[in-house]
Scaffold this motif. Structure first.
Motif, short mmCIF file in Angstrom:
data_model
loop_
_atom_site.label_atom_id
_atom_site.label_comp_id
_atom_site.label_asym_id
_atom_site.label_seq_id
_atom_site.Cartn_x
_atom_site.Cartn_y
_atom_site.Cartn_z
N UNK A 72 0.83 -1.20 0.00
CA UNK A 72 0.00 0.00 0.00
C UNK A 72 0.87 1.25 0.00
N UNK A 73 0.49 2.22 -0.82
CA UNK A 73 1.13 3.53 -0.84
C UNK A 73 0.23 4.45 -0.01
N UNK A 84 -1.97 20.52 -2.02
CA UNK A 84 -1.15 20.16 -3.19
C UNK A 84 -0.23 18.97 -2.92
N UNK A 85 0.33 18.89 -1.70
CA UNK A 85 1.24 17.79 -1.41
C UNK A 85 0.52 16.44 -1.39
N UNK A 86 -0.73 16.45 -0.95
CA UNK A 86 -1.51 15.22 -0.97
C UNK A 86 -1.85 14.82 -2.41
N UNK A 87 -2.29 15.79 -3.19
CA UNK A 87 -2.61 15.50 -4.59
C UNK A 87 -1.39 14.98 -5.34
N UNK A 88 -0.25 15.60 -5.10
CA UNK A 88 0.98 15.16 -5.74
C UNK A 88 1.37 13.75 -5.32
N UNK A 93 1.57 7.94 -6.81
CA UNK A 93 1.20 6.54 -6.64
C UNK A 93 0.52 5.97 -7.86
N UNK A 94 -0.30 6.77 -8.51
CA UNK A 94 -1.05 6.30 -9.68
C UNK A 94 -0.22 6.38 -10.95
N UNK A 96 3.23 7.16 -11.44
CA UNK A 96 4.60 6.63 -11.45
C UNK A 96 4.64 5.17 -10.99
N UNK A 97 3.92 4.86 -9.92
CA UNK A 97 3.95 3.50 -9.37
C UNK A 97 2.91 2.59 -10.02
N UNK A 98 1.94 3.17 -10.73
CA UNK A 98 0.97 2.36 -11.46
C UNK A 98 -0.12 1.73 -10.63
N UNK A 99 -0.45 2.31 -9.49
CA UNK A 99 -1.51 1.75 -8.64
C UNK A 99 -2.86 1.80 -9.36
N UNK A 100 -3.59 0.69 -9.43
CA UNK A 100 -4.88 0.68 -10.11
C UNK A 100 -6.05 1.09 -9.23
N UNK A 101 -5.77 1.39 -7.95
CA UNK A 101 -6.85 1.71 -7.02
C UNK A 101 -6.43 2.82 -6.07
N UNK A 102 -7.34 3.78 -5.88
CA UNK A 102 -7.15 4.83 -4.86
C UNK A 102 -8.30 4.70 -3.87
#
Length: 213
Positions: A72-73, A84-88, A93-94, A96-102
């Motif tokens: 988990x990220x 902004x830091x949360x959005x970034x 995670x999505x 660069x790391x390719x996470x398919x789920x938020x």
């Protein structure tokens, strides 16, 4: 990850729920927490979900979803309020790391939600930067009241839904990936007493039979 090499949004969601069910039933497996996993993830990471939740000490993501290193990220702020830091961080995670789920993770007895409700009732807001947190939660409380939702669990669900909507509205990166089916955004309401996580918001999750309360 070992279970599914390239998980879809639904695969990732079902893995997360399966871990929560083990935690609730007292049968946690504590996967991916040994020396071998530590060595495996040292050079790189491939988490299957971004988890954006409240900073509450009772909301430790890897414990309540029975996951381990590299799974988990995790991004956490009081009341899961965004800047902004949360959005970034979520976009990292999505994209660069390719996470398919938020996952947006809210919980009952949330101090930030309670403080926002109290501020609307008595006009008093906390001092310092805590005030900023409360002010960011207030629109969710107002929206819940406008819709006739006044019970604490209803207000919390509205705040989780509002956070998910706000995330998609502000992040074009995430909205585009949801639109083409590469990523899903879900909102969960966690109950501290029994440890259950209930789905209250869903965007882009093709999961027939999974009800949104």
């Amino acid at each position: 990850m070992s279970e599914i090499q390239t998980p879809t949004p639904r695969d990732a969601f079902e893995l997360l729920l399966a871990g929560n069910q083990r935690f609730v039933s007292g049968t946690s497996e504590h996967p991916n927490q040994d020396a071998a996993r530590r060595a495996e993830t040292a050079p790189t990471q491939q988490p299957f979900a971004v988890l954006f939740g409240c900073s509450d000490s009772r909301l430790a993501a890897e414990i309540i979803f029975d996951r381990g290193l590299g799974d988990l990220f995790v991004v956490r702020t009081a009341g899961h309020v965004m800047g902004p830091e949360v959005l970034g961080s979520i976009e990292f995670g999505v994209e660069v790391l390719g996470c398919p789920l938020v996952v947006i993770l809210g919980h009952d007895s949330c101090g930030a939600v309670g403080a926002a409700c109290a501020a609307l009732e008595d006009g008093m807001t906390p001092a310092g930067y805590v005030r900023d947190v409360v002010e960011r939660v207030t629109p969710s409380v107002l929206a819940a009241r406008a819709a006739g939702r006044v019970e604490p669990e209803e207000v919390l669900a509205e705040h989780v839904r509002h956070t998910a909507d706000l995330l998609l509205d502000r992040s074009r990166v995430l909205a585009d990936k949801v639109a083409v089916g590469r990523t899903a955004v879900v909102g969960l309401r966690y109950r501290l007493a029994d440890g259950t996580a209930e789905l209250v918001a869903s965007h882009g999750l093709q999961a027939a039979g999974i009800a949104v309360s």
